[in-house]
Design a protein around this motif. Structure first.
Motif, PDB file in Angstrom:
ATOM      1  N   SER A 164      43.034  52.905  27.556  1.00  0.00           N
ATOM      2  CA  SER A 164      42.832  51.944  26.463  1.00  0.00           C
ATOM      3  C   SER A 164      43.241  50.564  26.944  1.00  0.00           C
ATOM      4  N   GLY A 165      42.894  49.558  26.158  1.00  0.00           N
ATOM      5  CA  GLY A 165      43.284  48.192  26.474  1.00  0.00           C
ATOM      6  C   GLY A 165      42.205  47.433  27.203  1.00  0.00           C
ATOM      7  N   ASP A 166      42.584  46.232  27.641  1.00  0.00           N
ATOM      8  CA  ASP A 166      41.612  45.328  28.247  1.00  0.00           C
ATOM      9  C   ASP A 166      41.280  45.676  29.690  1.00  0.00           C
ATOM     10  N   TRP A 167      42.042  46.540  30.305  1.00  0.00           N
ATOM     11  CA  TRP A 167      41.782  46.895  31.703  1.00  0.00           C
ATOM     12  C   TRP A 167      41.217  48.317  31.755  1.00  0.00           C
ATOM     13  N   ALA A 168      40.065  48.438  32.329  1.00  0.00           N
ATOM     14  CA  ALA A 168      39.376  49.734  32.341  1.00  0.00           C
ATOM     15  C   ALA A 168      40.233  50.803  32.998  1.00  0.00           C
ATOM     16  N   GLY A 169      40.383  51.906  32.295  1.00  0.00           N
ATOM     17  CA  GLY A 169      41.200  53.002  32.841  1.00  0.00           C
ATOM     18  C   GLY A 169      42.688  52.726  32.749  1.00  0.00           C
ATOM     19  N   GLY A 170      43.063  51.678  32.034  1.00  0.00           N
ATOM     20  CA  GLY A 170      44.477  51.300  31.967  1.00  0.00           C
ATOM     21  C   GLY A 170      45.176  51.908  30.753  1.00  0.00           C
ATOM     22  N   PHE A 171      46.250  51.255  30.350  1.00  0.00           N
ATOM     23  CA  PHE A 171      47.075  51.763  29.251  1.00  0.00           C
ATOM     24  C   PHE A 171      47.310  50.618  28.265  1.00  0.00           C
ATOM     25  N   TYR A 172      47.374  50.986  26.976  1.00  0.00           N
ATOM     26  CA  TYR A 172      47.588  49.975  25.947  1.00  0.00           C
ATOM     27  C   TYR A 172      48.731  50.429  25.054  1.00  0.00           C
ATOM     28  N   CYS A 173      49.684  49.538  24.834  1.00  0.00           N
ATOM     29  CA  CYS A 173      50.795  49.860  23.934  1.00  0.00           C
ATOM     30  C   CYS A 173      50.511  49.213  22.581  1.00  0.00           C
ATOM     31  N   PRO A 174      50.312  50.011  21.546  1.00  0.00           N
ATOM     32  CA  PRO A 174      49.934  49.472  20.239  1.00  0.00           C
ATOM     33  C   PRO A 174      51.101  48.817  19.493  1.00  0.00           C
ATOM     34  N   HIS A 176      53.266  46.328  20.319  1.00  0.00           N
ATOM     35  CA  HIS A 176      53.250  44.860  20.341  1.00  0.00           C
ATOM     36  C   HIS A 176      52.133  44.332  21.227  1.00  0.00           C
ATOM     37  N   GLY A 177      51.225  45.221  21.613  1.00  0.00           N
ATOM     38  CA  GLY A 177      50.032  44.763  22.311  1.00  0.00           C
ATOM     39  C   GLY A 177      50.181  44.495  23.793  1.00  0.00           C
ATOM     40  N   SER A 178      50.885  45.364  24.513  1.00  0.00           N
ATOM     41  CA  SER A 178      50.963  45.207  25.973  1.00  0.00           C
ATOM     42  C   SER A 178      49.825  45.974  26.631  1.00  0.00           C
ATOM     43  N   HIS A 179      49.267  45.385  27.670  1.00  0.00           N
ATOM     44  CA  HIS A 179      48.172  46.018  28.419  1.00  0.00           C
ATOM     45  C   HIS A 179      48.650  46.284  29.845  1.00  0.00           C
ATOM     46  N   TYR A 180      48.310  47.440  30.341  1.00  0.00           N
ATOM     47  CA  TYR A 180      48.611  47.814  31.729  1.00  0.00           C
ATOM     48  C   TYR A 180      47.294  48.173  32.400  1.00  0.00           C
ATOM     49  N   ASP A 181      47.188  47.902  33.694  1.00  0.00           N
ATOM     50  CA  ASP A 181      45.957  48.281  34.400  1.00  0.00           C
ATOM     51  C   ASP A 181      46.008  49.755  34.797  1.00  0.00           C
ATOM     52  N   ASN A 182      45.013  50.191  35.587  1.00  0.00           N
ATOM     53  CA  ASN A 182      44.924  51.631  35.860  1.00  0.00           C
ATOM     54  C   ASN A 182      45.915  52.135  36.911  1.00  0.00           C
TER      55      ASN A 182
END
Ligand code: FES
Length: 211
Positions: A164-174, A176-182
């Motif tokens: 989930s998130g803005d990076w394909a295959g990554g991780f999204y923390c709902p 507070h909205g942190s995005h991690y890549d794959n």
């Protein structure tokens, strides 16, 4: 028969020389019949006995101390059920490319993600200047196609959502909205650090030992 002892005649001439003492020679050992022969000069074998007794006591004491120490230290070590949870073996052969499976390890969520060729290429050349916590994919993986991370957001500890998130295959923390890549690197949002990589090894091509 009475016998007059004069043991202290020389050193203490006035000391009760008029008193007659009974003779105990019948009860004395031969070596003690000479009244000038004190026990300090005739008891070598007694000293040996004393040393042997002392040594035996010392050995018993040391053995007891060792037993107590072993008992005490073993009572402080982790019990078998906790040790069993300290490491887990994960069979990864059923995790398809692109999929991420979650497990529980030491009470924490554990993510094992099978990265696709496209995901590996997408993060192969990301410059460190674009990262909050600069780490290369090679530093975070043993085999590029497998990512093993602890699923706890480094912001305030929520569990991110895989793929989930803005990076394909990554991780999204709902939370507070942190995005991690794959590869689990923090890319956007308040998370300051990358997802933690636990210690792990590959026991075979399809089995990972974590912990
Ligand atoms: S806990 Fe994940 S963004 Fe705050």
């Amino acid at each position: 028969m009475f016998w007059n002892q004069v043991r202290f005649q020389k050193d203490c001439p006035k000391l009760h020389r008029d008193i007659q003492y009974p003779s105990f020679d019948d009860y004395r050992k031969e070596k003690f019949k000479d009244l000038k022969h004190t026990k300090w000069h005739s008891g070598d074998e007694k000293h040996g006995y004393t040393y042997v007794t002392g040594l035996f006591g010392l050995l018993c004491g040391m053995y007891g101390l060792k037993s107590e120490l072993v008992h005490f230290l073993s009572s402080m070590s982790a019990p078998a059920d906790v040790l069993a949870m300290a490491t887990i073996e994960v069979d990864i052969k059923n995790i398809a490319p692109g999929m991420c499976s979650s497990y529980k390890w030491r009470g924490k969520p554990l993510f094992i993600k099978h990265r696709t060729e496209g995901e590996i290429l997408a993060e192969a050349n990301t410059p460190f200047s674009a990262l909050k916590d600069p780490e290369s994919p090679e530093q975070r993986t043993i085999k590029p196609e497998w990512l093993v991370v602890i699923g706890i957001c480094t912001h305030l500890g929520c569990v991110p959502v895989p793929n989930s998130g803005d990076w394909a295959g990554g991780f999204y923390c709902p939370c507070h909205g942190s995005h991690y890549d794959n590869v689990g690197r923090a890319r956007k949002g308040p998370a300051p650090l990358n997802l933690e990589v636990p210690p792990y090894i590959f026991l075979s091509d399809t089995v990972v030992l974590v912990g």
